[in-house]
Design an enzyme around this catalytic site. Structure first.
Site: not given
Ligand code: FAD
Length: 300
Positions: A176, A226, A296
């Protein structure tokens, strides 16, 4: 000042891609978050890098938002510019075993594209509700797979708008974590390498992961997945359950009864409810077991 900020943004990004006073709860899977002063969706890498440079040069605060699936946004909102990297920057191109995906492409869509082309290796990501950009930043992973296994390189830009490529090693991907957050880089696109496989096998693995998710995770409630990272040698959910905190509630925020590693929004949770719950749960786990559990979820 807000007028000046609007002038700067609209000299780079078309007016129709700029919103003012946009509710962040509409853009986070927690369904929490007040109004952002500005909510901007650049159309391409050029606009994004120019925008970041201009905001940085003028000391204007900004935050990068992907699909909002790992973010707790404050109830008071955000005084500054939210740069949303979504559909506008979500092209996916497949050539041979390589996929180049824009940072705004959803993991689910990218994994579907891989399946369509009988490319194996991305099944783990199909049910993670994030964007490619967010997945690179977080080195997202599940069921034994993680982005580190499939990334060749990522195109990024820095706060001065310089665009360059980082290889898998240079991204320093670990559990992560990547170098992106530390250096305040922005992911623009990512190149992935997969393996030739059989579509029916790939689909069977995806279906299996997806039914395991539906069975174990409280997908019927808003959450950010998580809430805590896995502490070395333990599982956060198990520690929380053993501490007797399953179902523990603060306001509208609750430790899920289905999966204690998830904090869910039962309807009207505020960011403050979630923050207090996270604090209480981590203190209680530490008090009972001496194990530190770190969030996380990113607190904006
Ligand atoms: C139901 C559910 C299940 C999930 N299961 C998992 C799982 O199995 N495994 C897992 O690892 N995660 C899981 N997650 C968490 C999440 O989906 C991941 O961490 C995902 O990678 C976040 O991506 P996002 O585009 O939504 O990022 P965001 O939530 O929009 O951002 C997360 C972070 O990344 C930064 N960010 C986003 N995009 C960029 C970019 N293009 N450049 C620079 N910084 C950026 C943001 O500033 C922030 O700090 C889950 C979430 C939910 C709601």
């Amino acid at each position: 000042m807000p007028e000046d900020i609007l002038n700067i943004i609209s000299s780079i990004v078309p007016k129709e891609n700029i919103k003012t006073k946009e509710l962040l709860k509409k853009h986070t899977t927690f369904r929490i978050g007040g109004y952002a002063d500005f909510f901007v969706s650049p159309e391409n890498n050029g606009q994004l890098s120019k925008l970041v440079k201009a905001l940085n040069d003028n000391n204007i605060k900004y935050y990068i938002l992907g699909n909002g699936s790992n973010i707790l946004a404050p109830d008071e909102g955000y005084e500054g510019v939210i740069i949303y990297i979504g559909e506008n920057m979500s092209d996916i191109e497949v050539s041979g075993t390589k996929i180049v995906a824009g940072a705004g492409a959803l993991l689910s869509r990218t994994a579907k594209e891989a399946l369509k082309c009988s490319l194996a290796g991305m099944e783990f990501a199909a049910g993670i509700p994030g964007s490619i950009g967010g997945a690179v930043v977080m080195n997202a992973g599940a069921y034994g797979g993680e982005m580190r296994d499939i990334i060749v390189s990522a195109t990024v830009c820095d706060r001065n708008g310089n665009i360059f490529i980082l290889t898998n090693e240079e991204l320093e991907l670990s559990y992560r974590h990547s170098i992106i957050e530390e250096k305040e880089y922005i992911v623009l696109e990512c190149e992935i390498n997969l393996k030739k496989g059989k579509a029916e096998d790939i689909k069977a693995v995806m279906d299996d992961f997806s039914s395991r998710r539906r069975e174990k995770q409280p997908l019927e409630y808003p959450s950010a997945g998580s809430t805590f990272k896995r502490p070395t040698g333990y599982f956060a959910g198990k520690l929380i359950e053993d501490a007797g905190l399953k179902g523990y509630t603060v306001g509208g925020a609750k430790v899920s009864e289905k999966h204690s590693g998830f904090v869910i929004n039962t309807g009207n949770a505020t960011a403050e409810d979630v923050r207090s719950l996270i604090k209480y749960v981590s203190e209680e786990v530490y008090r009972q077991f001496g194990v530190v559990i770190e969030p996380e979820v990113k607190i904006l």
